[in-house]
Scaffold this active site. Structure first.
Site, PDB file in Angstrom:
ATOM      1  N   THR B 151      38.591 -11.705  79.263  1.00 28.23           N
ATOM      2  CA  THR B 151      37.825 -10.973  78.253  1.00 28.23           C
ATOM      3  C   THR B 151      36.444 -11.581  78.009  1.00 28.23           C
ATOM      4  OG1 THR B 151      39.899 -10.444  77.198  1.00 28.23           O
ATOM      5  CG2 THR B 151      37.929 -10.153  75.876  1.00 28.23           C
ATOM      6  N   GLY B 190      42.689 -18.410  75.068  1.00 27.95           N
ATOM      7  CA  GLY B 190      43.362 -19.489  74.349  1.00 27.95           C
ATOM      8  C   GLY B 190      43.316 -20.782  75.140  1.00 27.95           C
ATOM      9  N   GLU B 434      46.224  -7.860  75.765  1.00 24.22           N
ATOM     10  CA  GLU B 434      46.887  -7.232  76.920  1.00 24.22           C
ATOM     11  C   GLU B 434      46.688  -5.717  76.922  1.00 24.22           C
ATOM     12  OE1 GLU B 434      47.711  -9.236  79.072  1.00 24.22           O
ATOM     13  OE2 GLU B 434      47.819 -11.035  77.823  1.00 24.22           O
TER      14      GLU B 434
END
Lengths: 632, 668
Positions: B151, B190, B434
């Protein structure tokens, strides 16, 4: 953003009121900042000699940027309660010290085990004529006062609601002024256990507290005795009228309706501006990525909410006006309009706060991943707003209060009486009685381009659902002995009826507002929003309209089609419509919703200030990662 | 009634009588249902042993998490992840062992290095054998810590729009990675903000000036000596979020960062030394990872939070008393109110429905995975459509379900100590990560329309959608409210509704002037059609699961009630869709409503045993409201006193309040 007014700029740019972005502070730090600003604010108010409540409110909203703060309950509940329920002698003793903040007070009603159902409160105040004192006790864990804002750390007094016992009898709930902390040291008084209830979803700067009292004595004169009284020998004197408390409730609930409108407007402003800045995917092969606001699904998420925000704005104003209009009557002792208004505001409080609650979340979801970051401001709007579904009356309970009034009105109509006000549509039932069909089965010719005709459709739906609920209730009553049991077994129907009634009221008020708008362009765009609000509501509840025969399958298709057309019509005005809400960037507190739309570069700037970024290599590397890698 | 054994510790500590009485009326064996949910009693035993091992280790305690700052949460998550490595060696647990899912389920994501695992999985799936051999041992031994950077600040679900570039330099045999502008900065991954040393970066591949689309590259971002960012790398934490305070979601900017040619993951395609681009197999394989991740998150990240929320809200509703139902009696349990039942019991039914659909999806994907390993890609479109639609439906439903549970707990639900706010803010993130749900529903819809058109043209279509070609207009035969407790009756209604939503659209899309315009004009209804399809399949799988259960220990009967409730609640809540075109009449809808409300009262009797069967320990719930013994108020009171706001002396009084008060006092 918009240029600040001179006075606004004075507060917002005052160096004393600056601090680090709240998102980066811990709870204790946020509390401390809020207290710091409140204390400074009070000093400045004194300096400038500001005493007018409206002006204080305005000042406060700029100092705290619309956020909750620890003195909210002092200003919003403690002082007003003194004004309305204290005797002149009590006002002399408490009001000026409280006004000057020698006394900081809160309002302790809710207990750990008891909320909306007030009669269930367990705290006791037992009168002891020997010493002319009340003895306050929290007899069980469930009776510990829990939630009052400002109680945890800030207040030194509380107005405590407790069951009054005198001469061996319980006289119900009464209010008492209870000192809880030592003036000067701020230590809890002997017999008082007080503290903060811990972290919550939001309201980080508020020290919601608990309070436990063990044989704590206060003088007889500390019971608020403007209405009910306990005489020195313990004789209880009843209050004249108990409907008066309705007035306060109507007022507070009208504020929540306004809050629903405001919070939803803020969320819409952020989501719509961001959707004009964000580009994603492709509509036509080979063309640049379009603004996501051009996608029908995005419009379908956001524009009905925009329409809703406007609708709620008008409803909030209506309740406030009505309350002002009849509060004169109330002082004169004419309470005839109060029951309907009370019933209506209960339902509208629930309806608008539920809808706004879901709407804020929808706005956040519509901003994708970035909506989840606290820099969007949306998580904060949500967590600050969502408790209003619970406080000042849990929403389901509120809906059932409205239902009680609707059923009562229905019963009156059934027995041949006429009813007035917003429920007058039930009068049509008596004419229908001769025919064996449903009230709503009478043909309503709905013109889906005409708001007035849509009001009729909503009216028919409400009538049908009120009638169905009332009949089901009657059927249950015929089967069962207990009224409460029958009521409980019908409550899902009853809530549906209330929702339909409130929905009708909102469509009606929005439609009525249109004719008051003199500017033709504004009226045109408001008419589009009003139509969208009404038609979207139908498309989301087609079951009710189809089942009652108010609309046909073909009309439902037309409604869906027209909703889509309206989305395209509103699209060019969407950003202008949120700009009209006129929120300053500082009030919006959102990087995504900035007036200038410079989203990405400012997100980066914001992130750099995150506490995890304080050092280039985080201390966890030295403490945990490096030793682990060395050991392996 | 079944006499269910009561946990020993709760006997000793004293169960709240209001909760104890709920357990006496169970119509089924809780222990048997738990075993069934675990997939066999031996699994239950293993799970409990693992949970016991973890919970007895104070290093894993989460008691203080609600009091901690972002920095403290992050540090605790790293500490726990490091400790877990030690624990696993001690216990003989391995990454590939059967224990691993129970370990992570208990930790419920509150641990660092989760993206490290995604990093490893992406290398295993997308990397060549050589790459796997090089990187996986390093990662397994934590000599490197990985992340997964897809992303970007300006680009999410639409992968083709990513802007990061990787240009092949033949001279040095390296890729040159760049972040050309601010919106191209990697954002959200993350473990990347503070922990990771390496990350898989997705970038547009350029060779000889030609763009070959998005490809994955392994990029080192921090020094393995002192952890400082590598030259050309700007990396940091993206700041506080609604939840995941323990995760260092990061940003990453790359300026002329060079990686060797061998760092492009090349199981399915490769840039050869001379710059020739070679591809093996379907390009769709890149999507298979995403597809499986969508399914793999459902159980622990989405359905489990709903089960926990139901456990908390239902137990609390049996303890909380409010108002009176009968004059003179004690205040009633709020679980006895029809409105409360209507909020909570459909969520409970949904939790079970999704548990079963999740098993079904996993079986489907295991089969699909076998086929793909054999380079047979035929089932990919169907798997993709399934993963998209069900990910969207289950996440959306569970998110709203958890929020309903939260609000059903009144004021106390708002306290972090209820556990509900953090469950909610976690599960709602799953609606976005997702793949954004609306986009996913549209992908499923595209598949449905395609299949329907293929079927109309006489071509074969996958078995899951053959029902679309069986459209027969008709009327629902039900005459009595009991008829709606027959699965045949409600399944048919769902099927009709799904068929209608799809067929209606096909006309609209074909009648449109320009195809892409027509598509955008129908997207609202396309989303509805995809939802209708997924809803139908979920009911169908629930019905089939119930049929296969044997009725020992009362389990089939209680599951049948839940299945009926799930189905009828869906009809009740979407009445318009079922009434439209008259498949159900208005009178029949009244019967549905009556049957639905009757079921609430029936399931009410088993509500607490049904959440007990999820078998969460108090420590894993981490909730003052939801503990097994129901000592809600005592726990809330004791826990609140541990809050830092009560433990530390607040400087606010001395610094601000006191001067304020004295300022006035001195003038008195």
């Amino acid at each position: 953003g918009r240029r600040l007014g001179e006075r606004e700029a004075l507060v917002i740019n005052d160096p004393d009121f600056q601090h680090e972005d709240l998102n980066f502070l811990s709870r204790s730090q946020r509390y401390e900042q809020a207290i710091r600003k409140s204390s400074l604010m009070v000093m400045k108010l004194r300096e400038h000699g500001i005493a007018d409540p409206d002006e204080i409110y305005w000042f406060k909203s700029f100092v705290h940027r619309g956020r909750p703060e620890p003195l909210d309950l002092h200003l919003g509940m403690f002082l007003p309660t003194l004004l309305t329920q204290a005797t002149p002698e009590q006002q002399d003793r408490f009001f000026m010290p409280a006004w000057n903040l020698e006394i900081i007070g809160t309002y302790a009603q809710t207990e750990m085990g008891h909320g909306t159902h007030l009669r269930g409160l367990e705290t006791t105040a037992t009168y002891d004529p020997a010493t002319q004192e009340f003895i306050l006790n929290s007899p069980t864990v469930t009776s510990i006062k829990w939630w009052p804002g400002g109680l945890g750390k800030t207040s030194n007094h509380a107005i405590v609601l407790a069951q009054l016992y005198t001469q061996g009898q319980c006289k119900g709930l009464h209010a008492f002024i209870v000192p809880i902390r030592q003036l000067g040291t701020h230590e809890p008084l002997p017999g008082i256990t007080v503290g903060d209830i811990g972290p919550k979803f939001g309201y980080d700067e508020m020290d919601n507290g608990y309070l436990k009292m063990d044989n704590f004595r206060i003088p007889r004169e500390n019971m608020l005795m403007k209405y009910a009284q306990v005489e020195p020998d313990g004789t209880y004197v009843k209050p004249l009228n108990d409907k008066l408390t309705y007035g306060t409730m109507v007022f507070i609930r009208s504020i929540i309706v306004g809050d629903s409108a405001r919070s939803l407007s803020r969320a819409c402003t952020i989501a719509i501006r961001y959707s004009a800045v964000r580009h994603q995917s492709e509509l036509k092969a080979g063309e640049p990525e379009p603004q996501i606001l051009d996608y029908q699904t995005q419009q379908y998420k956001l524009f009905p909410l925009l329409a809703t925000a406007y609708a709620f704005h008008f409803v909030g104003a209506y309740i406030k006006d009505t309350y002002r209009r009849i509060s004169g009557d109330i002082i004169e002792g004419d309470l005839s309009e109060l029951p309907e208004l009370h019933a209506l505001t209960a339902g509208l409080k629930a309806f608008t706060s539920w809808t706004a609650n879901a709407g804020i979340e929808e706005c956040r979801m519509a901003c994708g991943g970035h909506g989840y970051s606290r820099c969007s401001g949306l998580p904060d709007i949500y967590v600050t707003f969502t408790p209003s579904c619970t406080y000042e009356g849990e929403n389901t309970v509120m809906m059932l209060q409205t239902a009680r009034f609707l059923v009562k009105s229905y019963t009156q109509v059934s027995s041949g009486q006429r009813v007035t006000g917003m429920v007058s549509y039930l009068n049509d039932l008596s004419r229908q009685r001769i025919q064996p069909q449903h009230v709503a089965a009478r043909p309503v010719t709905v013109r889906i381009n005409d708001p007035i005709s849509l009001v009729e459709a909503y009216k028919a739906r409400a009538a049908r659902l009120v009638e169905a609920a009332a009949k089901n209730l009657q059927a249950e009553l015929n089967h069962r002995k207990s009224k409460e049991d029958a009521w409980n077994r019908t409550s899902v129907d009853l809530v549906r009826a209330s929702e339909a009634h409130c929905h009708y009221v909102i469509v009606k008020l929005f439609t009525a507002k249109l004719s008051e708008i003199s500017n033709a362009a504004v009226r045109a765009v408001m008419t589009e929003l009003c139509l969208l609000y009404a038609l979207y509501g139908i498309s989301k509840n087609t079951g009710d309209f189809l089942q009652a025969g108010i609309l046909t399958d073909t009309q439902v298709n037309q409604v869906n089609q027209h909703v889509k057309e309206l989305l395209a019509i509103i699209r060019p005005n969407a950003v202008a419509l949120v700009d009209s809400f006129d929120f300053h960037d500082v009030h919006l507190g959102s990087v995504l919703g900035r007036y200038d739309g410079n989203v990405y570069e400012n997100m980066f700037e914001w992130a750099k200030k995150s506490p995890l970024n304080k050092t280039e290599v985080h201390e966890s590397f030295h403490k945990h990662l490096k030793p682990m890698q060395a050991k392996l | 009634c079944f006499r269910n054994p009561v946990h020993m510790d709760s006997v000793l500590s004293g169960v709240n009588p209001d909760l104890a009485s709920e357990r006496l009326t169970a119509s089924f064996s809780v222990e048997k249902l738990t075993a069934r949910l675990d997939g066999g009693a031996e699994h239950t035993r293993m799970r409990r042993a693992i949970v016991e091992a973890i919970e007895s280790d104070p290093a894993f305690s989460r008691e203080n998490q609600y009091f901690q700052s972002q920095n403290e949460r992050y540090e605790a998550a790293v500490r726990r992840a490091v400790h877990l490595q030690k624990k696993m060696r001690e216990m003989g647990w391995t990454e590939n062992g059967p224990e691993i899912k129970y370990i992570y389920r208990w930790l419920s994501g509150d641990i660092a290095f989760l993206l490290h695992r995604v990093f490893m999985r992406s290398i295993s799936v997308l990397g060549s054998d050589k790459q796997v051999a090089k990187w996986i041992p390093l990662a397994t031994e934590h000599q490197i810590i990985g992340s997964y950077a897809q992303t970007e600040l300006g680009h999410g679900t639409y992968l083709q729009g990513l802007e990061t570039t990787a240009v092949f330099d033949i001279a040095t045999q390296e890729f040159l990675l760049n972040t050309p502008k601010i919106s191209a900065m990697k954002w959200w991954p993350g473990d990347m903000g503070r922990s990771a040393t390496h990350t898989v970066v997705f970038a547009q591949l350029y060779v000889h000036g030609k763009c070959y689309g998005v490809h994955p590259f392994i990029v080192q971002i921090r020094s393995l000596q002192d952890h400082s960012p590598r030259p050309g790398v700007t990396v940091g934490d993206i700041g506080p979020k609604m939840n995941f305070e323990h995760t260092d979601n990061g940003y990453l900017m790359l300026q002329n960062v060079r990686v060797p040619r061998e760092n492009m993951l090349s199981r399915f395609c490769e840039v050869q030394p001379d710059g020739t681009y070679v591809r093996w197999g379907s390009q769709k394989i890149n999507y298979f990872t995403m597809t499986t991740v969508r399914i793999s998150i459902l159980s622990d990240e989405v359905i489990l939070p709903l089960m926990k929320a139901c456990t908390i809200a239902i137990r609390y509703s049996a303890v909380r008393r409010q108002s009176k139902l009968k004059p003179g009696e004690q205040e009633a349990k709020i679980l006895d109110y029809q409105t409360q039942q209507q909020k909570l019991l459909p969520q409970l039914a949904a939790a079970y429905a999704f548990h079963f659909i999740n098993i079904y999806l996993h079986e489907l994907f295991d089969r699909g995975y076998q086929e793909i390993q054999g380079r047979n890609f035929d089932s990919l479109p169907e798997l993709h459509a399934f993963s998209s639609g069900f990910k969207a439906m289950v996440t959306q439903y569970c998110t709203s379900g958890v929020e309903i549970c939260l609000r059903a707990c009144g004021g106390h639900g708002y306290s972090l100590l209820s556990g509900l706010p953090s469950l909610y803010t976690r599960v709602l993130a799953s609606c976005i990560y997702e793949g954004e749900n609306t986009v996913l529903f549209l992908q499923t819809a595209r598949f449905l329309i395609k299949c329907f058109m293929a079927a109309s043209a006489g071509q074969p279509i996958p078995p899951s959608v053959t029902y679309l070609s069986s459209a027969k207009p008709g009327k629902c035969p039900a005459k009595d409210k009991l008829d709606f407790l027959s699965p045949d009756v409600y399944l048919k209604a769902y099927e009709q509704m799904a068929i209608r939503s799809v067929t209606k659209l096909q006309h609209l899309i074909q009648s449109g002037a320009e195809k892409h315009e027509a598509w955008n004009q129908c997207t609202v209804q396309l989303v509805k059609a995809a939802q209708a399809h997924c809803h139908y399949i979920t009911v169908k799988i629930f019905v089939e699961t119930v049929e296969k259960l044997d009725n020992k220990a009362g389990i089939q009967k209680v599951m049948k009630h839940l299945c009926d409730l799930f189905a009828l609640h869906g009809i009740f809540s979407n009445a318009g869709d079922f009434l439209y075109d008259g498949y159900l009449s208005g009178a029949q809808m009244d019967l549905v409503t009556a049957s639905y409300l009757d079921l609430l009262a029936v399931i009410r009797m088993d509500a607490v045993p049904l959440v007990d069967a999820f078998d969460f320990t108090d420590k894993s719930l981490n909730s003052a409201l939801g503990s097994y013994d129901g000592q809600v108020y005592q726990r809330l009171y004791e826990w609140a006193q541990k809050s830092p706001t009560n433990q530390q002396v607040s400087p606010a009084y001395g610094k601000y309040l006191k001067p304020l008060l004295q300022n006035r006092l001195s003038k008195l």
